[in-house]
Structure formats: C-alpha cells, structure tokens
Write a protein that holds these residues in place. Structure first.
Motif, PDB file in Angstrom:
ATOM      1  N   ILE B 187       0.839  -1.201   0.000  1.00  0.00           N
ATOM      2  CA  ILE B 187       0.000   0.000   0.000  1.00  0.00           C
ATOM      3  C   ILE B 187       0.874   1.253   0.000  1.00  0.00           C
ATOM      4  CG2 ILE B 187      -1.581   1.337   1.469  1.00  0.00           C
ATOM      5  CD1 ILE B 187      -2.914  -1.338   2.195  1.00  0.00           C
ATOM      6  N   MET B 188       1.949   1.225   0.805  1.00  0.00           N
ATOM      7  CA  MET B 188       2.832   2.400   0.860  1.00  0.00           C
ATOM      8  C   MET B 188       3.557   2.612  -0.460  1.00  0.00           C
ATOM      9  SD  MET B 188       4.448   2.160   4.654  1.00  0.00           S
ATOM     10  CE  MET B 188       3.342   2.096   6.049  1.00  0.00           C
ATOM     11  N   ARG B 189       3.989   1.525  -1.073  1.00  0.00           N
ATOM     12  CA  ARG B 189       4.720   1.683  -2.332  1.00  0.00           C
ATOM     13  C   ARG B 189       3.788   2.143  -3.448  1.00  0.00           C
ATOM     14  NH1 ARG B 189       8.732  -2.324  -4.416  1.00  0.00           N
ATOM     15  NH2 ARG B 189       7.342  -4.013  -3.779  1.00  0.00           N
ATOM     16  N   ALA B 190       2.566   1.629  -3.470  1.00  0.00           N
ATOM     17  CA  ALA B 190       1.613   2.088  -4.480  1.00  0.00           C
ATOM     18  C   ALA B 190       1.354   3.578  -4.310  1.00  0.00           C
ATOM     19  CB  ALA B 190       0.309   1.289  -4.374  1.00  0.00           C
ATOM     20  N   THR B 191       1.205   4.014  -3.051  1.00  0.00           N
ATOM     21  CA  THR B 191       0.983   5.433  -2.775  1.00  0.00           C
ATOM     22  C   THR B 191       2.173   6.259  -3.238  1.00  0.00           C
ATOM     23  OG1 THR B 191      -0.307   4.807  -0.843  1.00  0.00           O
ATOM     24  CG2 THR B 191       0.429   7.097  -0.956  1.00  0.00           C
ATOM     25  N   GLN B 192       3.381   5.747  -2.990  1.00  0.00           N
ATOM     26  CA  GLN B 192       4.598   6.442  -3.402  1.00  0.00           C
ATOM     27  C   GLN B 192       4.648   6.595  -4.918  1.00  0.00           C
ATOM     28  OE1 GLN B 192       8.183   4.630  -1.960  1.00  0.00           O
ATOM     29  NE2 GLN B 192       9.497   5.900  -3.214  1.00  0.00           N
ATOM     30  N   LEU B 193       4.263   5.528  -5.642  1.00  0.00           N
ATOM     31  CA  LEU B 193       4.434   5.534  -7.092  1.00  0.00           C
ATOM     32  C   LEU B 193       3.392   6.415  -7.773  1.00  0.00           C
ATOM     33  CD1 LEU B 193       5.320   1.786  -7.550  1.00  0.00           C
ATOM     34  CD2 LEU B 193       6.835   3.738  -7.870  1.00  0.00           C
ATOM     35  N   ASP B 194       2.162   6.416  -7.283  1.00  0.00           N
ATOM     36  CA  ASP B 194       1.109   7.219  -7.916  1.00  0.00           C
ATOM     37  C   ASP B 194      -0.035   7.371  -6.918  1.00  0.00           C
ATOM     38  OD1 ASP B 194      -0.939   8.312  -9.463  1.00  0.00           O
ATOM     39  OD2 ASP B 194      -0.350   7.230 -11.266  1.00  0.00           O
ATOM     40  N   SER B 195      -0.004   8.488  -6.180  1.00  0.00           N
ATOM     41  CA  SER B 195      -0.980   8.615  -5.094  1.00  0.00           C
ATOM     42  C   SER B 195      -2.401   8.765  -5.639  1.00  0.00           C
ATOM     43  CB  SER B 195      -0.620   9.800  -4.198  1.00  0.00           C
ATOM     44  OG  SER B 195      -0.634  11.000  -4.946  1.00  0.00           O
ATOM     45  N   GLU B 196      -2.543   9.369  -6.824  1.00  0.00           N
ATOM     46  CA  GLU B 196      -3.892   9.520  -7.386  1.00  0.00           C
ATOM     47  C   GLU B 196      -4.479   8.157  -7.752  1.00  0.00           C
ATOM     48  OE1 GLU B 196      -5.826  12.913 -10.118  1.00  0.00           O
ATOM     49  OE2 GLU B 196      -4.567  11.539 -11.244  1.00  0.00           O
ATOM     50  N   MET B 197      -3.662   7.306  -8.392  1.00  0.00           N
ATOM     51  CA  MET B 197      -4.142   5.968  -8.730  1.00  0.00           C
ATOM     52  C   MET B 197      -4.375   5.137  -7.470  1.00  0.00           C
ATOM     53  SD  MET B 197      -5.009   5.311 -11.632  1.00  0.00           S
ATOM     54  CE  MET B 197      -5.475   6.978 -11.979  1.00  0.00           C
ATOM     55  N   ALA B 198      -3.544   5.348  -6.453  1.00  0.00           N
ATOM     56  CA  ALA B 198      -3.765   4.638  -5.189  1.00  0.00           C
ATOM     57  C   ALA B 198      -5.152   4.980  -4.655  1.00  0.00           C
ATOM     58  CB  ALA B 198      -2.683   5.008  -4.186  1.00  0.00           C
ATOM     59  N   THR B 199      -5.504   6.270  -4.690  1.00  0.00           N
ATOM     60  CA  THR B 199      -6.832   6.686  -4.244  1.00  0.00           C
ATOM     61  C   THR B 199      -7.909   6.025  -5.094  1.00  0.00           C
ATOM     62  OG1 THR B 199      -5.895   8.828  -3.667  1.00  0.00           O
ATOM     63  CG2 THR B 199      -8.290   8.689  -3.758  1.00  0.00           C
ATOM     64  N   ALA B 200      -7.671   5.956  -6.409  1.00  0.00           N
ATOM     65  CA  ALA B 200      -8.662   5.377  -7.328  1.00  0.00           C
ATOM     66  C   ALA B 200      -8.824   3.875  -7.091  1.00  0.00           C
ATOM     67  CB  ALA B 200      -8.261   5.652  -8.773  1.00  0.00           C
ATOM     68  N   PHE B 201      -7.942   3.278  -6.297  1.00  0.00           N
ATOM     69  CA  PHE B 201      -8.124   1.882  -5.920  1.00  0.00           C
ATOM     70  C   PHE B 201      -8.375   1.731  -4.429  1.00  0.00           C
ATOM     71  CE2 PHE B 201      -6.734   1.385 -10.171  1.00  0.00           C
ATOM     72  CZ  PHE B 201      -7.482   0.300 -10.609  1.00  0.00           C
ATOM     73  N   GLY B 202      -8.907   2.792  -3.828  1.00  0.00           N
ATOM     74  CA  GLY B 202      -9.428   2.678  -2.472  1.00  0.00           C
ATOM     75  C   GLY B 202      -8.408   2.841  -1.366  1.00  0.00           C
ATOM     76  N   ILE B 203      -7.198   3.262  -1.689  1.00  0.00           N
ATOM     77  CA  ILE B 203      -6.190   3.437  -0.635  1.00  0.00           C
ATOM     78  C   ILE B 203      -6.374   4.804   0.018  1.00  0.00           C
ATOM     79  CG2 ILE B 203      -3.715   3.691  -0.175  1.00  0.00           C
ATOM     80  CD1 ILE B 203      -3.235   1.617  -2.385  1.00  0.00           C
ATOM     81  N   PRO B 204      -6.577   4.848   1.339  1.00  0.00           N
ATOM     82  CA  PRO B 204      -6.739   6.126   2.036  1.00  0.00           C
ATOM     83  C   PRO B 204      -5.386   6.815   2.178  1.00  0.00           C
ATOM     84  CG  PRO B 204      -6.869   4.324   3.605  1.00  0.00           C
ATOM     85  CD  PRO B 204      -6.662   3.704   2.250  1.00  0.00           C
ATOM     86  N   VAL B 205      -5.045   7.609   1.181  1.00  0.00           N
ATOM     87  CA  VAL B 205      -3.688   8.137   1.058  1.00  0.00           C
ATOM     88  C   VAL B 205      -3.267   8.942   2.289  1.00  0.00           C
ATOM     89  CG1 VAL B 205      -2.327   9.833  -0.235  1.00  0.00           C
ATOM     90  CG2 VAL B 205      -3.588   8.060  -1.436  1.00  0.00           C
ATOM     91  N   GLU B 206      -4.196   9.733   2.846  1.00  0.00           N
ATOM     92  CA  GLU B 206      -3.809  10.559   3.992  1.00  0.00           C
ATOM     93  C   GLU B 206      -3.460   9.709   5.211  1.00  0.00           C
ATOM     94  OE1 GLU B 206      -7.017  13.304   4.277  1.00  0.00           O
ATOM     95  OE2 GLU B 206      -6.120  14.672   2.819  1.00  0.00           O
ATOM     96  N   ARG B 207      -4.172   8.592   5.373  1.00  0.00           N
ATOM     97  CA  ARG B 207      -3.833   7.707   6.491  1.00  0.00           C
ATOM     98  C   ARG B 207      -2.483   7.037   6.263  1.00  0.00           C
ATOM     99  NH1 ARG B 207      -8.896   4.095   7.341  1.00  0.00           N
ATOM    100  NH2 ARG B 207     -10.008   5.777   6.284  1.00  0.00           N
ATOM    101  N   VAL B 208      -2.207   6.709   4.983  1.00  0.00           N
ATOM    102  CA  VAL B 208      -0.901   6.138   4.657  1.00  0.00           C
ATOM    103  C   VAL B 208       0.201   7.137   4.996  1.00  0.00           C
ATOM    104  CG1 VAL B 208       0.577   5.299   2.789  1.00  0.00           C
ATOM    105  CG2 VAL B 208      -1.830   4.633   2.870  1.00  0.00           C
TER     106      VAL B 208
END
Ligand SMILES: Nc1ncnc2c1ncn2[C@@H]1O[C@H](COP(=O)(O)OP(=O)(O)O)[C@@H](O)[C@H]1O
Ligand SMILES: [Mg+2]
Lengths: 231, 308
Positions: B187-208
């Motif tokens: 989850i952290m690496r996905a957020t690092q690589l593309d936070s917008e796409m991470a959000t589009a797959f349900g990752i709560p970026v701010e909590r990460v």
C-alpha cells in the motif's frame, strides 16, 4: 445506473466541466466523445472523486458518490482504467493486480477469473509492470480494474497507440463485461470503433453537453461525429 | 599504537556511526520517498528517542537490560504516535505542500526542542547499556615464525557497540522486508508511485501518509535509543544528526533506500576515520564538500533516478 446531473467541476480556480449531464446503464456501453481538451478525462476523474464537483451530483444506483471521500468511491464497485494506463511501474504484475483485489477484498478466485480474460498476463506475473509491452500494459491496467468486480467500468482511451490485434483483444473484454451486466463508460476517439460497440453516445464540447445519440439515433451519428471531431 | 590497529579502531567507531546514521536516514528517506516532503524535525525525533529512553529507563528501573528493552520498545512507539498526530493535525492541513511542510517542520523542531529543554533540562544524561563487556581485538604481525596474532594495547571495542551495528542492520533489513513483502508495504509503495491511482483503488492516502511519517520518526527514535548508551541524551543532539542525515540522503539519492544505506556507510566510516586521524571538524567539512560536489555533478544522488 450511473447518473451525472448538472456537474460543474475543474482544477482549482479553472472550471472545466459546466453543467454536464450524462448517464450509463448496466449491460450497456456508453461512449463519451469530444475533441482533445473537451473534458472527457476530467469527467471520469470527477466520477472517481479525484476532481471535486463545484456543483451538481454524481449518483450510482442509490448512492450519491460525489458525497463520498475519494478513497471510498472505488469500493462502490467502480473500476477505473485511466488514460495512459498509470500502472504502478516499479511493482510486479501480480502486485498491481493485488492493489485491485484489495479495493473490495476480492479473493484469489477473482484474480483467476480476470486472468482467464488476459492469459498473456499469467506468464508475466513476476515481471515489473514498466517492462511490459504497451499492449500488455493496457491489459494489466484493465485487469487491475476488473479485480474489484466493477458494476461500473470507466475506460479512458484504452486503445490509444495499440496494435490492431491488441485493440481487438481489449474490445472483446469490454463486450464480455457488458454481457455480464456491467455498465461501461468508454472514452474513445475512433468513430468506427464507437459505432460498432456503443449503445449510447454522449458528445461533449468545452465541458458541456453538445449532443446525445441513443441506439435509434446512431445511424445519423457518423456524419455529425465526423464533422464535429474533424476526422 | 601502530597504524594498522589504529585504523581498525577508527573503522569500528565509524561503523557504529554508520549504523545509527543508516537507520535514522532511512526514516528520512522513507518519508521523502512516499510523501515527497522534507521533514526538518527528523533530528528532533532522534533526540526525543534518546531523551525518552532516559525517562523510560529511570521509570522502569530494575536492571539495565530490562530498562533498555523497555526504552527500545516504548520510545519509538511514543515518538511515532506523536509524529503521526503531528502529520494529521499539521501536514494534512497544509495539504503536504513541499515548501510549507519545510516551514511547518522547522516550527515543530523548535517546539520539540524547547519543550524538551523545559521538562528534561539542559544536562546531558547517560543511559546504561544493557551489556557492555570490553572485547579486546587481535592484530597480526609478520614475525620470524610467519603470521602471528597478538592483542595490541588499546585496540578494543565493547559488546554494546557491536550490538548497535548488528541491531541497525537487522532493523534496516526488517524495514526492507516490510516494504517488499507485506500488504501494508505494498500500500505504501503504491501510494509512493502514484498517489492519485492509489486513491482510485481505495487506498486512504492521507492515512498512509500519517503512518509513513510515524514510521519514519519511529526509526529516528530507535536510532536515538541505540546511541544513547554510547553518547548520552541531550536536547540539542538532533542538529548534527539531522545534518548528517541530510548529507546521507542527498548523496544516496532522495527516496532511494539502497543509496541511503550505501551513503550512510560511506559518510559514517569516513567520519569515524577522519575524526580519529585528523579532526571531527575536518570530517564534517569533507562531508559537506562531498554533498556540494554531488549536487553539482549528480543532483539526483549516486543512486537516485533522474527526475522525470
Ligand atoms: N491537472 C490539471 N490541472 C489544470 N487543468 C487541467 C488539468 N488536467 C486537465 N486540465 C485542463 O482541463 C481541460 C480538459 O482536459 P481533459 O479532461 O484532460 O480533456 P480530454 O480528456 O477531453 O482531452 C483541458 O483544457 C486541460 O488543459
Ligand atoms: Mg483525456
């Protein structure tokens, strides 16, 4: 059923979409067309909650998804295949799929189902996503979105820059999804491809509705579309 | 002492510094890698780790080993939680804007420093190491009967210093495994690589982000706990540590974990050796010079990729 009503949205102070209304029905392919910069990508981002509406609302069945936090939107069953694919390039194929599976807690059986649609990915599971060919990357971007078993699938120019054989493979998957009852909202520039698949076409200009064509009206669409899109 | 044994002694001191530095800088690098923000308060989290280790050790009592273990568990968790809270209340509010984050963490730096001065005071205080036996190290010489080992006077280290090196290596490996093998790491690496796409797959970026900021601070605090039996806890100890961490992260390449580790070893070892043979000031001057050279000739760092 996806319904967008009176949507006004943009980036910061710049308004891109103006009072836009459109819908996409389950088991149907709805195409969104318009010139470059018309606001097609922005529309899909607004559905995903990545662009905040200034006015209007976006509803999927009974849920007003424009009221949700952006990260809660995909769990409603919305799969997004963005323009330019936007894979997690340093992650493996398997890890990219895992991100899709996590969205709604899908199990391994969903991954198997998805891989049955894209057998080529099965041989590449350990490979880094950014080392795939363009066509394989598009397959992976689509597969990643299918991993959350979407009832609404958003595809942004999925065939851009692909070879004909790859375009056909992607087309077959879109048709399969439609037959399984998903609502498909497709941004596509190639008029012949649109006419071969679409049940409904929304043509937009400068972020505004310009013209809609339903199934019965599609016969007169080619000339109008060609003239407007200038091809 | 002859040159050979003397060099070995210097390298051991350098290795201890390198180990602690690698741990601390990997926290800074993780935060920058995932969140794209520079945390100027990172040195204060290191200081807080050391100071809290002193508090915990004094509250727990009951033997140096138990007190140290308690400190090593409690201090990083407390500092990590504090950092995560700061992230949610401050950095989130300024939308993780890179420039404003620098200013905000400078503010945080002074708040932490002054509160520590008011509560802990201006004294430097030691924490007893959990174990500290002196280990004499052998050296060799060519005698008439060929290679002979002997123990030169003064060539020794302590079991605790060796433990610091080993512990830092294990912890860095653990972070790496966490990032590459666990769901949270994915989850952290996905957020690092593309936070917008991470959000589009349900990752709560701010909590990460809050979690990453907390983990980064926790690593600095752990480094502080490890060093305090060697160096004592002082409310101003974060400054030098921050400078060295920045040097390491810039030389290694911002956000590159492997580069950070290599640069920490390079800077730590050379600092140890130059300090022993010449002076600590010369060591800092050379390190700073190296940063300047890297910034001029290879701004992305030795291991960083060119900005796209
Ligand atoms: N991130 C952004 N920030 C500001 N303006 C943007 C951004 N992305 C797109 N735009 C602008 O919004 C308009 C619509 O863009 P877009 O939705 O990408 O169009 P399309 O997908 O139809 O080609 C364009 O004028 C574009 O310049
Ligand atoms: Mg577009």
């Amino acid at each position: 059923m996806l319904r967008i009503e009176g949507l006004t949205a943009g980036y910061g102070a710049a308004t891109v979409l103006r009072d836009l209304t459109l819908s996409a029905a389950p088991g149907r392919i709805t195409c969104l067309m318009g010139r470059n910069g018309a606001g097609k990508t922005t529309t899909l981002k607004a559905i995903m909650g990545l662009v905040r509406p200034q006015a209007g609302r976006i509803q999927l069945d009974d849920t007003v998804i424009s009221d949700l936090s952006p990260h809660r939107v995909p769990a409603q069953g919305i799969g997004y295949v963005p323009q330019g694919r936007r894979l997690f390039g340093e992650l493996s194929v398997a890890q990219n799929l895992r991100v899709g599976l996590m969205t709604r807690g899908s199990g391994a059986e969903v991954q198997e189902e998805v891989l049955d649609l894209f057998p080529r990915l099965r041989e590449r599971m350990g490979q880094r996503a950014d080392t795939l060919s363009g066509g394989e990357q598009q397959m992976l971007a689509t597969a990643r979105a299918l991993c959350l078993r979407p009832r609404l699938l958003l595809l942004d120019e999925p065939t851009e820059g692909l070879q004909p054989s790859m375009i056909e493979a992607i087309r077959q998957v879109i048709l399969t999804l439609r037959d399984r009852g998903a609502a498909v909202l497709l941004v596509e520039q190639r008029i012949d491809a649109v006419l071969a698949m679409a049940d409904h076409v929304h043509l937009i200009e400068n972020g505004r509705n310009l013209e809609d064509f339903d199934a019965a009206q599609l016969t007169r669409a080619p000339d109008r579309l060609r003239r407007h899109l200038g091809v | 002492m002859e040159f050979g044994p003397y060099l070995m002694l210097a390298m051991l001191e350098g290795a201890v510094l390198a180990a602690v530095l690698a741990l601390m800088a990997s926290g800074l690098s993780l935060t920058f890698g995932v969140m794209r923000v520079v945390n100027v308060a990172h040195g204060e989290f290191y200081m807080l780790g050391a100071v809290m280790a002193w508090f915990v050790a004094h509250l727990v009592g009951g033997g140096a080993a138990i007190a140290f273990i308690a400190a090593a568990v409690i201090a990083p968790l407390a500092v990590g939680a504090m950092a995560a809270a700061a992230d949610m209340t401050i950095l989130k509010r300024i939308d993780y804007d890179p420039e404003r984050t620098i200013v905000a963490t400078i503010g945080l730096l002074y708040v932490i420093q002054q509160v520590t001065l008011m509560t802990y005071g201006a004294d430097a205080r030691p924490v007893e190491p959990p174990f500290n036996s002196r280990i004499a190290l052998p050296w060799f010489e060519w005698g008439e009967e060929g290679l002979a080992l002997y123990y030169p006077w003064g060539l020794s280290t302590t079991s605790y210093k060796l433990f610091v090196i080993a512990a830092a290596a294990v912890l860095i490996l653990a972070v790496r495994l966490f990032m590459t093998r666990t769901k949270a790491g994915l989850i952290m690496r996905a957020t690092q690589l593309d936070s917008e796409m991470a959000t589009a797959f349900g990752i709560p970026v701010e909590r990460v982000y809050a979690a990453v900021f907390g983990i980064g601070a926790g690593l600095a605090a752990l480094a502080g706990v490890l060093i305090v039996p060697v160096q004592q806890a002082h409310y101003l100890m974060g400054g030098d540590a921050l400078l060295l961490s920045f040097i390491v992260v810039i030389i290694g390449g911002l956000g590159s974990m492997a580069g950070t580790i290599v640069a920490a070893i390079l800077i730590g070892m050379s600092d140890g050796i130059i300090s022993v043979f010449f002076s600590p000031t010369l060591a800092k001057i050379l390190a700073t010079l190296l940063v300047a050279l890297v910034l001029v000739f290879r701004p992305q760092g030795l291991f960083g990729s060119r900005p796209r």
